[in-house]
Structure formats: C-alpha cells, structure tokens
Design an enzyme around this catalytic site. Sequence first.
Site, PDB file in Angstrom:
ATOM      1  N   MET A   1       0.854  -1.155   0.000  1.00  0.00           N
ATOM      2  CA  MET A   1       0.000   0.000   0.000  1.00  0.00           C
ATOM      3  C   MET A   1       0.897   1.214   0.000  1.00  0.00           C
ATOM      4  O   MET A   1       1.790   1.270   0.820  1.00  0.00           O
ATOM      5  CB  MET A   1      -0.860  -0.144   1.216  1.00  0.00           C
ATOM      6  CG  MET A   1      -1.791   0.897   1.770  1.00  0.00           C
ATOM      7  SD  MET A   1      -2.117   2.411   1.075  1.00  0.00           S
ATOM      8  CE  MET A   1      -1.939   3.395   2.511  1.00  0.00           C
ATOM      9  N   PRO A   2       0.818   2.108  -0.871  1.00  0.00           N
ATOM     10  CA  PRO A   2      -0.197   2.293  -1.893  1.00  0.00           C
ATOM     11  C   PRO A   2       0.149   1.592  -3.214  1.00  0.00           C
ATOM     12  O   PRO A   2       1.304   1.272  -3.478  1.00  0.00           O
ATOM     13  CB  PRO A   2      -0.228   3.797  -2.101  1.00  0.00           C
ATOM     14  CG  PRO A   2       1.159   4.242  -1.803  1.00  0.00           C
ATOM     15  CD  PRO A   2       1.650   3.308  -0.711  1.00  0.00           C
ATOM     16  N   HIS A   3      -0.902   1.407  -4.011  1.00  0.00           N
ATOM     17  CA  HIS A   3      -0.751   0.845  -5.355  1.00  0.00           C
ATOM     18  C   HIS A   3      -1.130   1.936  -6.352  1.00  0.00           C
ATOM     19  O   HIS A   3      -2.207   2.525  -6.239  1.00  0.00           O
ATOM     20  CB  HIS A   3      -1.655  -0.373  -5.538  1.00  0.00           C
ATOM     21  CG  HIS A   3      -1.615  -0.931  -6.914  1.00  0.00           C
ATOM     22  ND1 HIS A   3      -0.455  -1.469  -7.447  1.00  0.00           N
ATOM     23  CD2 HIS A   3      -2.560  -1.031  -7.872  1.00  0.00           C
ATOM     24  CE1 HIS A   3      -0.713  -1.881  -8.684  1.00  0.00           C
ATOM     25  NE2 HIS A   3      -1.980  -1.631  -8.947  1.00  0.00           N
TER      26      HIS A   3
END
Length: 75
Positions: A1-3
Amino acid sequence: MPHVIIKLWPGQSEQKKLRLAEAITENVTAILGYGNDAVSISFEEVQPPDWRNQVYLPDIVQKESHLYKKPGYSM
C-alpha cells in the site's frame, strides 16, 4: 500500500516505464513516508480509440471529485 495504476497509450519504452515507476516510488516514499517495499506500480496500456470509454469517462468524468490533477490544467 499504496498501489499506483498508470493508464497510458501504448508506445512508451520499458525503460521509460521503469524510470517513471522509480520516480513515483521515490516520491511516494519521501512524501507519504511509506517504505519502498510497500509501494506497487502497474501500467495499463489503452488504445487511443478506447481511451474515452475505458479511461476518460469512468476514471476522469465519473470520478472528478477524486482528481488532484485534471487534464488540461496546470498544477
């Protein structure tokens, strides 16, 4: 995370995609404080004739309130 998902027209080299992925990763880690191992990035190539229906309408027009940078506007 994040993508992070990057949608773009075909034709950019793998080298340019790697450079962009590295730059985005560096900024995400520096600005948001996530470790390098927490960031993932993908590229989705969309043909120009399909851009309106596959990207512009669903991701830009219908999700305008989520945009931090709109097409055609400088930051």
